[in-house]
Enzyme design. Structure first.
Site, short mmCIF file in Angstrom:
data_model
loop_
_atom_site.label_atom_id
_atom_site.label_comp_id
_atom_site.label_asym_id
_atom_site.label_seq_id
_atom_site.Cartn_x
_atom_site.Cartn_y
_atom_site.Cartn_z
N ARG A 30 0.88 -1.19 0.04
CA ARG A 30 -0.09 0.13 -0.04
C ARG A 30 0.75 1.38 0.01
O ARG A 30 1.00 1.97 -1.03
CB ARG A 30 -1.05 0.03 1.25
CG ARG A 30 -2.15 0.84 1.15
CD ARG A 30 -2.01 2.44 1.01
NE ARG A 30 -1.42 2.78 2.40
CZ ARG A 30 -1.12 4.09 2.35
NH1 ARG A 30 -1.03 4.76 1.44
NH2 ARG A 30 -0.40 4.43 3.63
N ASP A 31 1.47 1.63 1.03
CA ASP A 31 2.39 2.65 1.17
C ASP A 31 3.50 2.94 0.35
O ASP A 31 3.72 3.85 -0.53
CB ASP A 31 2.80 2.77 2.59
CG ASP A 31 3.46 3.87 3.30
OD1 ASP A 31 4.14 4.84 2.28
OD2 ASP A 31 3.57 4.31 4.47
N HIS A 51 5.34 3.93 12.95
CA HIS A 51 5.58 4.03 11.44
C HIS A 51 6.52 5.12 10.98
O HIS A 51 6.23 6.28 11.05
CB HIS A 51 4.20 4.00 10.66
CG HIS A 51 4.36 4.47 9.41
ND1 HIS A 51 3.51 3.27 8.62
CD2 HIS A 51 4.87 5.01 8.44
CE1 HIS A 51 3.69 3.80 7.19
NE2 HIS A 51 4.54 4.75 7.19
N HIS A 79 9.61 6.81 8.84
CA HIS A 79 10.44 6.84 7.66
C HIS A 79 11.79 7.00 7.78
O HIS A 79 12.32 7.64 8.73
CB HIS A 79 9.64 8.11 6.77
CG HIS A 79 8.32 7.63 6.02
ND1 HIS A 79 7.98 7.96 4.96
CD2 HIS A 79 7.31 6.60 6.62
CE1 HIS A 79 6.80 7.41 4.70
NE2 HIS A 79 6.48 6.93 5.57
N CYS A 91 8.92 10.07 -0.33
CA CYS A 91 8.48 11.39 0.34
C CYS A 91 7.85 12.38 -0.56
O CYS A 91 8.74 12.84 -1.14
CB CYS A 91 9.53 11.72 1.26
SG CYS A 91 9.10 13.06 2.13
N ASN A 111 9.75 4.84 3.69
CA ASN A 111 9.57 3.83 4.79
C ASN A 111 10.90 3.16 5.23
O ASN A 111 11.79 3.00 4.28
CB ASN A 111 8.61 2.81 4.47
CG ASN A 111 7.30 3.35 4.16
OD1 ASN A 111 6.39 3.92 5.10
ND2 ASN A 111 6.88 3.28 3.02
ZN ZN Z 1 5.00 5.28 5.34
#
Ligand code: ZN
Length: 319
Positions: A22-23, A214, A216, A247, A256
């Protein structure tokens, strides 16, 4: 004195949530085929990964990369003990997610008013109102809820975010039955002191919240933030295969933290994840080959610290 290591044998398990499908993929311009998305999740389930942010039930027009959310879910070989979470922005998304039999629905609200407007085109209160509207749908189907706070450790437009905003968002999540709370470092602005004061403020007000972090790696200290999280007793982290992700406000920056690097660190520190690290690194190399570019993950390139190198053919080098 807080320790970086497990306090006891009962304290060894760390839940790693893989968010790459997803991310990670959402920041890719090119559409990733549905079979590739589901195939990677299936390989990771075989490698022992137990928790995924698998897809997002946003409007397909708004996010074409996630238009195949229901199809991805249908292609995943479900296993007991494996949790598939999907992002849900509103009631319509919640109905689609329930029909696709997700195990958990996650809502996102940004702690920064400016970021919330830029990202969701809504105010914080507007986004929380949408959550309050779809939460009963999750309850109706008996699906647990996760509440995510984006830009929890800083906003590229506003700088420091208000702890009051974070507490208001977390309080609303809890009030509507979301005990799982993710603090998202959306643009990589977390540092250990910022994380400590945020986690401590939430715990002081809402001790019932189950916090997940979470991070990064935008500024290179993603895993240092994990070490600090471990010392704070946080036992849930989110990461992406190969470190995939970007980003949007720092072109070229990494996104991430990388799942294999995270799992390597956790195992070296005496934690258990249930994940086969070699198999995980194999999947990350597959992702890298599929993307056709170098991904930020390091473990998949270097292997474990005790992987020995043959002396033959090694060039002499100093430094
Ligand atoms: Zn993320």
């Amino acid at each position: 004195m807080p320790s970086f290591y497990p306090a006891s044998s009962e304290d060894r398990f760390v839940l790693v949530t893989e968010v790459g499908a997803r991310d990670g993929f959402q920041s890719e311009a090119k559409f990733i085929p549905t079979e590739v998305k589901a195939g990677l999740i299936n390989s990771l389930i075989a490698a022992g990964v137990r928790s995924f942010e698998a897809t997002s039930f946003v409007s397909p027009r708004a996010v074409p990369q996630m238009a195949d959310a229901s199809e991805v879910m249908a292609l995943i070989e479900r296993k007991p003990g494996v949790r598939l979470t999907a992002l849900v922005p509103n009631a319509r998304g919640a109905e689609r997610a329930a029909a696709a039999k997700v195990d958990m629905m996650a809502c996102f609200v940004s702690a920064s008013e400016t970021h919330c407007q830029a990202n969701l085109n809504k105010s914080i209160d507007g986004a929380l109102a949408d959550f309050a509207e779809f939460a009963p749908i999750a309850h109706k189907y008996g699906i647990p809820l996760r509440g995510a706070v984006a830009t929890a450790f800083g906003c590229p437009f506003e700088g420091e975010v208000s702890l009051d905003n974070i507490l208001k968002i977390v309080g609303t999540y809890l009030q509507h039955g979301a005990r799982h709370i993710t603090l998202g470092d959306t643009t990589g602005m977390a540092t250990p002191p910022v994380v400590t004061r945020t986690v401590e403020a939430i715990r002081a007000r809402y001790p019932e919240a189950i916090i997940s972090l979470h991070f990064h790696n935008t500024r290179g200290i993603g895993l240092a933030n994990v070490m600090n999280g471990l010392a704070l007793g946080v036992r849930e982290y989110e990461s992406s295969f190969g470190g995939l992700g970007g980003c949007p406000f720092a072109p070229g920056a990494t996104g991430n933290i990388c799942t294999e690097d995270l799992v390597y660190l956790l195992h070296e520190c005496g934690y258990e994840t249930g994940i086969d690290l070699d198999a995980l690194a194999g999947v990350a190399r597959e992702v890298q080959a599929f993307m056709g570019r170098d991904l930020p993950g390091q473990f998949m390139k270097s292997g474990p610290r005790l992987k020995l190198t043959s002396l033959e053919g090694v060039r002499r080098a100093v430094g």
